[in-house]
Write a protein that holds these residues in place. Structure first.
Motif, PDB file in Angstrom:
ATOM      1  N   ASP A  64       0.859  -1.341   0.050  1.00  0.00           N
ATOM      2  CA  ASP A  64      -0.190   0.362  -0.271  1.00  0.00           C
ATOM      3  C   ASP A  64       0.721   1.009  -0.283  1.00  0.00           C
ATOM      4  O   ASP A  64       0.915   2.267   1.148  1.00  0.00           O
ATOM      5  N   TYR A  65       0.968   2.083  -1.571  1.00  0.00           N
ATOM      6  CA  TYR A  65       2.588   3.092  -1.456  1.00  0.00           C
ATOM      7  C   TYR A  65       1.334   3.884  -0.854  1.00  0.00           C
ATOM      8  O   TYR A  65       1.471   5.076  -0.574  1.00  0.00           O
TER       9      TYR A  65
ATOM     10  N   ASP B   7       2.492  10.225   0.894  1.00  0.00           N
ATOM     11  CA  ASP B   7       2.759  12.450   1.146  1.00  0.00           C
ATOM     12  C   ASP B   7       4.032  12.598   2.254  1.00  0.00           C
ATOM     13  O   ASP B   7       3.832  13.328   2.961  1.00  0.00           O
ATOM     14  N   LEU B   8       4.231  11.020   2.863  1.00  0.00           N
ATOM     15  CA  LEU B   8       5.963  10.891   3.883  1.00  0.00           C
ATOM     16  C   LEU B   8       6.809  11.260   3.017  1.00  0.00           C
ATOM     17  O   LEU B   8       7.071   9.718   2.451  1.00  0.00           O
ATOM     18  N   ALA B   9       7.746  11.543   3.770  1.00  0.00           N
ATOM     19  CA  ALA B   9       8.324  11.947   2.998  1.00  0.00           C
ATOM     20  C   ALA B   9       9.825  11.136   3.775  1.00  0.00           C
ATOM     21  O   ALA B   9      10.545  11.324   4.865  1.00  0.00           O
ATOM     22  N   ARG B  10      10.171   9.830   3.348  1.00  0.00           N
ATOM     23  CA  ARG B  10      11.411   8.737   3.604  1.00  0.00           C
ATOM     24  C   ARG B  10      12.823  10.245   4.165  1.00  0.00           C
ATOM     25  O   ARG B  10      12.973  10.691   2.811  1.00  0.00           O
TER      26      ARG B  10
ATOM     27  N   ARG C 110       5.847   5.399  -6.598  1.00  0.00           N
ATOM     28  CA  ARG C 110       5.676   3.618  -5.818  1.00  0.00           C
ATOM     29  C   ARG C 110       6.758   3.125  -6.016  1.00  0.00           C
ATOM     30  O   ARG C 110       8.131   3.296  -6.987  1.00  0.00           O
ATOM     31  N   GLY C 111       7.900   3.149  -4.618  1.00  0.00           N
ATOM     32  CA  GLY C 111       9.382   2.719  -4.200  1.00  0.00           C
ATOM     33  C   GLY C 111      10.173   3.386  -5.326  1.00  0.00           C
ATOM     34  O   GLY C 111      11.103   2.583  -5.486  1.00  0.00           O
ATOM     35  N   GLY C 112      10.106   4.545  -5.203  1.00  0.00           N
ATOM     36  CA  GLY C 112      11.029   5.030  -5.070  1.00  0.00           C
ATOM     37  C   GLY C 112      11.224   6.104  -6.762  1.00  0.00           C
ATOM     38  O   GLY C 112      11.391   6.852  -6.917  1.00  0.00           O
ATOM     39  N   GLY C 113       9.957   5.552  -7.941  1.00  0.00           N
ATOM     40  CA  GLY C 113       9.548   5.273  -8.461  1.00  0.00           C
ATOM     41  C   GLY C 113      10.792   5.936  -9.751  1.00  0.00           C
ATOM     42  O   GLY C 113      11.929   4.924  -9.795  1.00  0.00           O
TER      43      GLY C 113
END
Lengths: 369, 369, 369, 369
Positions: free
Chosen positions: C92-93, C98-101, C120-123
């Motif tokens: 569930d991306y 909207d959370l900044a890793r 998704r996954g860093g795109g």
């Protein structure tokens, strides 16, 4: 990139008509090209206004090579040429600066540069900027000449007066003749008529356009790239940088659009152990890549927009209709002067194409061995 | 740079006619352009061969967008489109691979790629490579449409049969009509005659060329650069990437070369509070920069070189004279199919020019405030 | 230009981590390079996660060359490689988009692409995009190998555990050993300790960085350009494209900044009829141009930002402080996997520099004769 | 492209140390930037040798803007700056021209330019060429200042003497102080010690290197591109054009390579309604794109290679071992003078990145509305 042209060889153009200086930087040149100053000056000379068929404004156009040449040879580092502006008559540009001269760039430049452009004498848009292009073209020709590549152009037409066609049986002689002429025509009688027409234009406060036909011989086959760096793409990109050129044709491009394939196709044959084509409608280029036949180009040149008649225009600041009477010293025809600018742009484009080709040529030749 | 075109927006083309796939990568796109698949497919459809006036080879040309689109909108990262090659008849290319088809790139490509090129069906030089160009053009048009910029072309001429001229009084209607047509003409009767001529060419194992006229409306003034990124330079660079195009004209460029300045100059006037020109011989471009008038372009297209007749040629490996009979399914005319390729190249070039302009526009608008 | 790198040789990168495919187009390659699939796969293998020191996510990374290769050799037209995305777990991306890793590009990308990026996954920012870089690097190495140019790297340091220095007396043997290893170290004992440290990091839900040292031998002198295409400029441009690299050093650059000139200067000597330097603090490059000595480079790699601990962050849409717990399968260390990405970027940069050099080399060699 | 740097904004560098002139052309500038001559001169002044810690060769470095400026504002057309060479002592370069000065470009340049290079005073490789870079940087700073973007650097270290770290609580004050200093340090006592060390070097006929730390504040988030135009790629490309720089670090790049992820990650927080990070180890850049935090850079500078001691070298024409004693007026340290060159390259790179960003920003902002 804006005022830079080329891939492996680049030229960067700068200057305004009434600024301190105009010039060009050439980067990517080989080391060790001998600078032939006499040839350089002879090229500059062909662009100068001469006689009553040109503007009365005389410029010395003295070339200052400020970098990239040492002991008479190119170093291989950027070669910068500066030409100082001298003969700038301080007429009142201020009063007409918001009037758009018809077919000139005054209005479009104002929109592009938001009113900050140097409007004096056309500024960066002045035909004067073709002087450094000729200087750069001359340098490139010095390189091309060492490989027996030749470029020549004639005035194919002024208004509706036509010059003869090239005779490829004696193309070397014809090219030599053209390169020794200021008003370059194959048929001197046609040349006289053209000059008479130009005089007539001057007297009636009008101007006239024409066509330049260019031929390149000795250029190797297998140069160019299939799509965006096709020989036609690169050359036309360069030619359409010259403001007065509004159409460019390779080979018999326009005529071919009316022909049937069975007539338009250039049949290949072997001649003297070499692949040739029996006709050359494609102008030496197939699929964007040279095939070893002469490269032929037509450049269509509009009449000089500066004419001494009163013309309708607008004031683009007050947004009112106005009339304008362009004062000053103008060319009733620039076709004969633009000839050497075209030769130069073609030389620059072809030198770049040759150098691009060499990036992979070197590699492959080693593969073969 | 070879197979990459553009400055601020770039497209990179790849693929061979009989390889695994062809495609294109578009970089520099805005984020947030909605992908209109229906429009994209309608563009692809215009390039497809249809009826007896085109080749019988049918390709599905299904578009796979493999990157750069998320949830139906462009992300702004590179958008890559892949089109798989399907209908590749495995005929014996081996036997004719060293025979140069007249007016094709076989010989020049052999010299360029030293014998390593994929010769099957023209390889990288195949007209099939125009399919990804159309796909890229369609994406750019989605952007241009949000700013009310419109592009349309008609077949101005096939052989010697001419279509009507544009009527700029009702240009919107005419453009809409053209964009809804497969065989795009203003005068349907002329269109019929053109198609008859193409049929006749097919029956006589011949081919025919023609002229495409393109018009762009709604494009803002003040876009373009004075020299090497002039609007004409960028558009012609793109158009001459298309192998069949051998001449390009802006405005009335060819006719202007026969005109006097007093007739050729486009007078400026104020109309409805906006600067316009009363004529548009310059095709919306002054000094390489747009002036707000419609941009008009003519592209001259040579007849399809692939004809079914026996033609003279050479074997460039054995260096002998030979004859060739080109087998297969060929187009007696590609003018009507190339129309949408031209629209696409113009869309790509104009999107790039708009984006280049915006680099400085943003800055300046802030200065003003 | 954004996702395109290079001058005479260019690579264009595309794709997102969870999109349909990722890939690369290489343009400007020589014709006739033999494609060594075994070597290509061995390069891809070095980048793959293996054992407990890497992520558990396994990707087959199967290479599809869809253009530019014919009969096992490069054609010279654009070579496009497609790698399909397979092992994309549909977690569930949406909920965390909207959370900044921390130390990831989520926030900066959102500002750059205005919310349209594929999150998704860093795109497009995913480390997965280094797979096509390795593929492109492998192709370039095939070219470099024909000229006896060799590239190898070792893990100089992980955390604070150091590998031995290169011994240039037996550099060929050392480079061979490194290129046969997955976890490339000169001192196997140090290598064991490094792997223990990585395991420890995994167990403590943490990560660790390190340093890769690269050496290039057999590269000719006289390649590079004085200013903006200096060897250091081109290589660092490529290396800093790799997200985890935050510092790049040529030769003993850092140590030299503490040295006196009398110690730092590399004295020239003649050895076996060849110019060498007795020390190589400058890493084979003087004034941006190679001097024939081995090129040496250190790349400093930050610890993997994805760690399984709860971290402070923000929701950049609601603009609230939050915490984030990054789920999924992550690398406690990517230094060993990034080694082959660095080798690849260096290979790409050096191939480009060699080709740029050849544009003028060809010309000059002819002058000499 | 060799001596041209940038994408949307480009600078082209030319000239040799003992030629007629050196200079630079800046293209792609906005129209309407006010030319602040006082600021320009203050920048040039920081690069000049002063006192006993620098070379005794004095150059006036007078700036001639020959194009692209009109009525005190940039026009938007190419801005060319010419600096004439004046103080060129005609010493006998001829006698030492084939001796390679250690750590200089004499030998590599000879291989690159095949003996045609201008060898006098380092020719195109001379540190003199950094003067036009400073002039171009000053022009770019005039643009950046209108958007409240600030750049400042301090001498972080000379040899082993360190300056204080930045205090980001009072960063504005510190930056202002630095930009008013010739010998830029935060701790004046450390500055004195550094200058003593430089004097000591001069007296012992030696030289010393150091580190410059640069900080940029006010730069917007969301600028940069994911791969080949990452902020780090573009800035490092520019910085490594400066011959003396042999290592470049962003943020705490070197230290991060020894840290664990849990310590190295920069946590995001909301502060005053704005996204910030609590630490800034990444130096304001995530995934190649700015995140709004200060950009921090370390440049590592090797000691000046020209020292007055007798050094071992070769004659690369006769291929014999020799010794060389470099005569003339040299800098025992160039760290303090190179500071403003670094500020300038950073300004040029950031202006280019801002302009590249604006190509798509404009488009998108219109989408939003």
């Amino acid at each position: 990139m804006r005022n830079t042209f080329g891939n492996s060889l680049t030229i960067t153009l700068f200057g305004e008509s009434h600024g301190e200086a105009i010039g060009v930087t050439i980067d990517g040149l080989s080391s060790g090209i001998r600078i032939d100053e006499e040839f350089l000056n002879s090229m500059m000379d062909k662009r100068k206004p001469k006689g009553t068929i040109s503007t009365m404004r005389k410029e010395s156009d003295e070339i200052h090579i400020v970098s990239g040449v040492f002991n008479g040879y190119t170093t291989g580092t950027p070669l910068t040429i500066i030409i100082n502006n001298e003969n700038t008559i301080s007429k009142d540009y201020e009063s007409t600066k918001d009037l758009a001269r018809p077919s000139h760039a005054d209005y479009s430049a104002d929109k592009r540069y938001l009113g900050y452009q140097d409007y004096r004498g056309g500024g960066h848009f002045s035909g004067r900027l073709t002087a450094p292009i000729v200087a750069a073209g001359a340098i490139c020709m010095m390189e091309l000449k060492t490989r027996s590549i030749k470029i020549a152009s004639h005035i194919k037409r002024i208004g509706n007066i036509e010059d003869d066609d090239f005779n490829f049986e004696k193309i070397d002689t014809e090219m030599e003749k053209l390169n020794s002429q200021y008003f370059a025509v194959l048929n001197d009688e046609a040349g006289e008529k053209m000059q008479d027409l130009i005089e007539k234009m001057r007297n009636s406060l009008d101007s006239v356009g024409g066509v330049i036909e260019t031929v390149v011989t000795g250029f190797p086959e297998g140069v160019g790239e299939p799509y965006f760096d096709s020989v036609e793409s690169i050359i036309s990109h360069g030619l359409f940088s010259i403001g007065a050129i509004k159409a460019v044709e390779f080979g018999d491009g326009i005529m071919m659009s009316e022909m049937m394939g069975s007539k338009a196709n250039d049949a290949f044959r072997i001649k003297d152990g070499k692949v040739i084509t029996t006709t050359n409608h494609n102008g030496g280029i197939n699929g964007g890549i040279t095939n070893g036949m002469p490269i032929t180009i037509h450049s269509f040149i509009k009449p000089t927009p500066s004419i001494a008649r009163i013309q309708d225009t607008v004031n683009f600041k007050t947004m009112n209709n106005e009339t304008i009477e362009i004062k000053g010293r103008h060319d009733p025809c620039i076709v004969h002067r633009i000839r050497v600018v075209i030769d130069s742009m073609v030389a620059i484009a072809l030198t770049d194409l040759l150098m691009m080709r060499s990036t992979t040529l070197t590699f492959n030749e080693e593969h073969k061995s």
